[in-house]
Design a protein around this motif. Structure first.
Motif, mmCIF file in Angstrom:
data_model
loop_
_atom_site.group_PDB
_atom_site.id
_atom_site.type_symbol
_atom_site.label_atom_id
_atom_site.label_comp_id
_atom_site.label_asym_id
_atom_site.label_seq_id
_atom_site.Cartn_x
_atom_site.Cartn_y
_atom_site.Cartn_z
ATOM 1 N N VAL A 137 -7.641 3.635 23.905
ATOM 2 C CA VAL A 137 -8.933 4.203 24.301
ATOM 3 C C VAL A 137 -9.382 3.639 25.651
ATOM 4 N N MET A 138 -9.071 2.361 25.886
ATOM 5 C CA MET A 138 -9.464 1.724 27.141
ATOM 6 C C MET A 138 -8.500 2.055 28.278
ATOM 7 N N GLY A 139 -7.360 2.642 27.950
ATOM 8 C CA GLY A 139 -6.383 2.996 28.978
ATOM 9 C C GLY A 139 -5.651 1.801 29.565
ATOM 10 N N VAL A 140 -5.453 0.760 28.770
ATOM 11 C CA VAL A 140 -4.800 -0.449 29.280
ATOM 12 C C VAL A 140 -3.490 -0.762 28.544
ATOM 13 N N THR A 141 -2.962 0.206 27.830
ATOM 14 C CA THR A 141 -1.784 -0.033 26.996
ATOM 15 C C THR A 141 -0.602 -0.591 27.787
ATOM 16 N N GLY A 142 -0.422 -0.171 29.011
ATOM 17 C CA GLY A 142 0.707 -0.630 29.811
ATOM 18 C C GLY A 142 0.448 -1.885 30.624
#
Length: 135
Positions: A64-69
Motif C-alpha cells: 500500500v505504501m509502495g515500498v515493497t522493492g
C-alpha cells in the motif's frame, strides 16, 4: 489504508513475536531447572502460528505504501524468512526433543539468533534506511 495496515502489522508483531521471543529464551533454563518447559513450548507453538500474520500484514503495508522493492523492506523480508525457518526447523523441534530428553543442545544459540534477527528487523522498521516515507 496504509495507517490501518501499519497499525495491524505493529500490533501483530508486539502480540505475536514478543511472547515467542520471551518463551523461547526462557525454555532452556526451564528444562535445566525443572521449570515448566511444556507451557513455554505451547506458547512458542501457538504464538508462532499467530506470528504468520506479521509478515502478511507487513507485505500488505509495504504494498500500500509502495515500498515493497526498497532495500530495507527486502532485507527485512529475508531476515523474517530466516527467523521463521529457524523457529520452524530448529527451535520448535528442539524444544520437542528437549521435552523428551531434557537435553537442550544448541537451543539457546538458535533462540539467540532468532531474537537477534527480530531485533534487526525491528531496527530496520524504525530507521528505514533510504526510505522516502520519512523515518
Amino acid at each position: 489504508m496504509s495507517k490501518l495496515f501499519l497499525s495491524l502489522h505493529v500490533l501483530a508483531a508486539i502480540i505475536a513475536i514478543g511472547p515467542v521471543t520471551v518463551a523461547a529464551s526462557m525454555f532452556p533454563k526451564a528444562v535445566r531447572e525443572d521449570g515448566d518447559p511444556g507451557l513455554l513450548h505451547r506458547i512458542c507453538r501457538g504464538y508462532a502460528l499467530i506470528g504468520i500474520s506479521v509478515p502478511v500484514l507487513g507485505l500488505a503495508t509495504a504494498g500500500v505504501m509502495g515500498v515493497t522493492g526498497h532495500p530495507w523492506v527486502v532485507v527485512s523480508i529475508a531476515l523474517t524468512t530466516a527467523a521463521a525457518f529457524l523457529l520452524a526447523l530448529k527451535i520448535i523441534p528442539g524444544q520437542e526433543k528437549a521435552l523428551k530428553t531434557n537435553d537442550v543442545g544448541h537451543l539457546a544459540m538458535h533462540t539467540g539468533v532468532f531474537n537477534l534477527l527480530w531485533a534487526t528487523v525491528t531496527v530496520l522498521m524504525v530507521l528505514r534506511p533510504g526510505s522516502t516515507t520519512g523515518a
